[in-house]
Design a protein around this motif. Structure first.
Motif, PDB file in Angstrom:
ATOM      1  N   THR A  70       0.817  -1.221   0.000  1.00  0.00           N
ATOM      2  CA  THR A  70       0.000   0.000   0.000  1.00  0.00           C
ATOM      3  C   THR A  70       0.848   1.267   0.000  1.00  0.00           C
ATOM      4  O   THR A  70       0.307   2.366   0.061  1.00  0.00           O
ATOM      5  N   THR A 113      -3.759   5.023   6.587  1.00  0.00           N
ATOM      6  CA  THR A 113      -3.644   3.617   6.207  1.00  0.00           C
ATOM      7  C   THR A 113      -2.569   2.925   7.025  1.00  0.00           C
ATOM      8  O   THR A 113      -2.766   1.809   7.524  1.00  0.00           O
ATOM      9  N   GLN A 116      -3.814   2.331  10.501  1.00  0.00           N
ATOM     10  CA  GLN A 116      -4.788   1.244  10.530  1.00  0.00           C
ATOM     11  C   GLN A 116      -4.103  -0.109  10.396  1.00  0.00           C
ATOM     12  O   GLN A 116      -4.489  -1.079  11.064  1.00  0.00           O
ATOM     13  N   VAL A 229      -5.524  -0.311  -2.218  1.00  0.00           N
ATOM     14  CA  VAL A 229      -5.493  -0.544  -0.771  1.00  0.00           C
ATOM     15  C   VAL A 229      -6.527  -1.589  -0.356  1.00  0.00           C
ATOM     16  O   VAL A 229      -6.227  -2.512   0.418  1.00  0.00           O
ATOM     17  N   ALA A 230      -7.759  -1.468  -0.863  1.00  0.00           N
ATOM     18  CA  ALA A 230      -8.807  -2.414  -0.471  1.00  0.00           C
ATOM     19  C   ALA A 230      -8.446  -3.839  -0.888  1.00  0.00           C
ATOM     20  O   ALA A 230      -8.669  -4.802  -0.135  1.00  0.00           O
ATOM     21  N   GLU A 231      -7.881  -3.992  -2.072  1.00  0.00           N
ATOM     22  CA  GLU A 231      -7.501  -5.324  -2.567  1.00  0.00           C
ATOM     23  C   GLU A 231      -6.388  -5.920  -1.725  1.00  0.00           C
ATOM     24  O   GLU A 231      -6.436  -7.097  -1.342  1.00  0.00           O
ATOM     25  N   ALA A 233      -5.566  -5.158   1.367  1.00  0.00           N
ATOM     26  CA  ALA A 233      -6.039  -5.427   2.728  1.00  0.00           C
ATOM     27  C   ALA A 233      -6.878  -6.697   2.775  1.00  0.00           C
ATOM     28  O   ALA A 233      -6.751  -7.513   3.701  1.00  0.00           O
ATOM     29  N   ALA A 234      -7.741  -6.887   1.790  1.00  0.00           N
ATOM     30  CA  ALA A 234      -8.584  -8.085   1.758  1.00  0.00           C
ATOM     31  C   ALA A 234      -7.746  -9.346   1.625  1.00  0.00           C
ATOM     32  O   ALA A 234      -8.088 -10.407   2.165  1.00  0.00           O
ATOM     33  N   SER A 241      -9.993  -3.448   9.693  1.00  0.00           N
ATOM     34  CA  SER A 241     -10.646  -2.165   9.406  1.00  0.00           C
ATOM     35  C   SER A 241      -9.633  -1.223   8.749  1.00  0.00           C
ATOM     36  O   SER A 241      -8.933  -0.468   9.422  1.00  0.00           O
ATOM     37  N   ASP A 243      -9.464   1.453   5.506  1.00  0.00           N
ATOM     38  CA  ASP A 243     -10.271   2.162   4.514  1.00  0.00           C
ATOM     39  C   ASP A 243      -9.624   2.121   3.140  1.00  0.00           C
ATOM     40  O   ASP A 243      -8.392   2.198   3.023  1.00  0.00           O
ATOM     41  N   PRO A 244     -10.451   2.049   2.086  1.00  0.00           N
ATOM     42  CA  PRO A 244      -9.883   2.178   0.735  1.00  0.00           C
ATOM     43  C   PRO A 244      -9.416   3.606   0.488  1.00  0.00           C
ATOM     44  O   PRO A 244     -10.039   4.569   0.946  1.00  0.00           O
TER      45      PRO A 244
END
Length: 405
Positions: A70, A113, A116, A229-231, A233-234, A241, A243-244
Motif C-alpha cells: 500500500t 492507512t 490502521q 489498498v482495499a484489494e 487489505a482483503a 478495518s 479504509d480504501p
C-alpha cells in the motif's frame, strides 16, 4: 520478568510501532490514545529506509507486506526537487536516510492507512479515548493518571504523545516548544488521468516544492499505491478495518512570515474551508497551468490548517522508568521528511531494548539509558538541521546526515 508491562502514552505512528514490536517479542503493553479512534491523522508521509526497516523489524510479516503493497509506487526520481512557480526545475537533492531497498524501495504511505495497518492485532491493547495526564515513578514501578480519574501501573512508561506531550512537560519542563511562525494548509486532490496529463513531470519525484515570486510556497507529494489498498487489505489482513484510498496528490500551502504573501493572512483556524480554498487559489494565480489546476481540483473537505512547531534538543536527562520517543522528544519541521521515520526508528530501538530487559538479558535502567543516548546521537542532528533556516535550500545538507542512494 514474566509480568513485565509497558505503558505507552499515545497511539500515533511511534506508539503503535512500539506496541507491535513489544507484542512480537512477547511483552505485554497497553496504549492509551486520547482520540476516540484512528481519525484522519494527516495525509501522505515520506518513508525512508530508517522508518521502513523499523516496520520490518516490528510488524508481523503479513502486516509489513501490507505496508509495502500500500506504499506509493517508486517515484520517477527519489529526490527532493525545487521548482519555480512556472514548473521549471531549479535543482534537487537526495533524501536523507540509510541506503534504500533496491528492489522495493520505501517511498511514501497514506498516514491513516499505515496507522490502521499497525492497529491490526492490537485491538485489545489500544485504549482509545483515554488520556494520560501525569505519572509518578519510583524505583520499582511507574503509575499513570488518566483523565477519567483512574490509574494504571507498569514497569515502564513511554511518552509517544507528540509535541504537546504531558509526559515530557512533567519530566523535562525546561524543553520549549518553538513556534516557527510558519503556517500551512494541507489538502488533497484526486490524481485523475486528466490532471496527471497537465502536471510538470517533476511532481512525480520523491517530494517537490514550488515557490512563487511573492513568497507563496507549495509542497507536493504524490500517493499512488503499488496495489489498490482495499484489494491488498482483503488479501493480507482479511476483516481488518482499513479504509480504501485512491491515488491523490497532497498539496501543502506554506505561508512564510515576512514575505509579501505572508502579510496579513487571516486566522486560518477561524476561516471556512471555502475561504481556505480561495486563499490557496489566490496563491497560484499566474502559476504554471497544471499547478494552478491542481489547486482548483482540491477536495475542500480535506483542507486543514497547521502551524509549524518544533522542539529544542534536550540536554541529557537522568535515566528512569519513564522514557520518550518521536515527536514527544524531537518534534521537527518537515524539511527533511524525517519526523515519522525518526519516530519509527525510536520505536524499533526501544522495543529491542525493552525486550532485552524483560527477558533478563540486561538490567532495565542501563538499557533505557543506552536507548536514550543513541537516540540523541542519531536523531538530534536531524532535528537541529531541520530547524536551520537553510533547511529547504536545495544545496543545504549537513555532512553528518546520511543520504539514501
Amino acid at each position: 520478568m514474566p509480568s513485565f508491562h509497558v505503558l505507552i502514552a499515545g497511539g500515533g505512528i511511534g506508539g503503535l510501532c512500539l506496541a507491535q514490536g513489544l507484542r512480537k517479542a512477547g511483552i505485554r503493553c497497553t496504549v492509551y490514545e486520547s482520540a476516540p479512534d484512528i481519525g484522519r491523522s494527516g495525509y501522505r508521509l515520506h518513508m525512508n529506509a530508517a522508518g521502513g526497516n523499523a516496520l520490518r523489524e516490528c510488524l508481523p510479516d503479513h502486516l509489513f507486506e501490507l505496508y509495502v503493497q500500500t506504499s506509493r509506487t517508486a517515484p520517477r526520481r527519489e529526490v527532493f526537487t525545487v521548482l519555480d512557480h512556472m514548473g521549471n526545475e531549479l535543482g534537487s537533492r537526495p533524501h536523507i536516510g540509510p541506503p534504500n531497498d533496491p528492489v522495493r524501495p520505501h517511498t511514501a504511505v497514506n498516514r491513516r492507512t499505515l496507522r490502521q495497518i499497525m492497529n491490526v492485532g492490537l485491538e485489545d491493547t489500544v485504549r482509545f479515548g483515554q488520556t494520560v495526564t501525569g505519572f509518578e515513578a519510583d524505583d520499582d514501578h511507574v503509575r499513570i493518571r488518566l483523565a477519567d480519574g483512574t490509574t494504571a501501573i507498569g514497569d515502564v512508561l513511554v511518552a509517544a504523545d507528540g509535541i504537546n506531550s504531558v509526559i515530557r512537560a512533567q519530566l523535562l519542563p525546561e524543553v520549549p516548544v518553538v513556534d516557527t511562525g510558519m503556517r500551512g494548509m494541507y489538502a488533497l486532490a484526486p490524481l485523475t488521468d486528466d490532471l496527471a496529463a497537465v502536471l510538470p513531470d517533476a511532481l512525480y519525484d520523491g517530494f517537490v516544492m514550488a515557490t512563487g515570486p511573492d513568497g507563496a510556497m507549495f509542497t507536493y507529494g504524490v500517493y499512488q499505491p503499488r496495489r489498490p489498498v482495499a484489494e491488498a487489505a482483503a488479501d493480507l489482513a482479511p476483516g481488518a478495518s482499513i479504509d480504501p484510498v485512491g491515488p491523490y496528490i497532497m498539496a501543502n500551502l506554506g505561508i512564510v512570515p515576512g514575505t509579501p504573501f505572508g502579510h496579513e493572512i487571516p486566522d486560518l483556524w477561524q476561516a471556512s474551508a471555502e475561504d481556505l480554498h480561495a486563499l490557496m487559489r489566490s496563491a497560484v494565480r499566474g502559476w504554471h497551468p497544471g499547478l494552478a489546476d491542481l489547486v482548483v481540483r482540491i477536495d475542500t473537505t480535506t483542507i486543514f490548517p497547521a502551524s509549524m512547531r518544533r522542539l529544542e534538543p534536550a540536554a541529557p536527562w537522568p535515566v528512569g522508568r519513564v522514557t520518550l520517543l518521536g515527536d514527544a522528544i524531537h518534534a521537527m519541521p518537515p524539511s527533511f521528511g524525517a519526523g515519522a521515520n525518526s519516530a519509527l526508528r525510536d520505536a524499533a530501538a526501544l522495543a529491542r531494548a525493552l525486550a532485552a530487559a524483560a527477558h533478563g538479558e540486561v538490567p532495565l535502567l542501563p538499557v533505557i539509558a543506552q536507548y536514550e543516548a543513541e537516540m540523541r546521537a542519531e536523531v538530534f542532528p536531524v532535528l537541529r538541521a531541520s530547524a536551520d533556516p537553510r533547511a529547504m535550500d536545495i544545496d543545504f545538507l549537513p555532512d553528518d546526515l546520511p543520504t539514501a542512494r
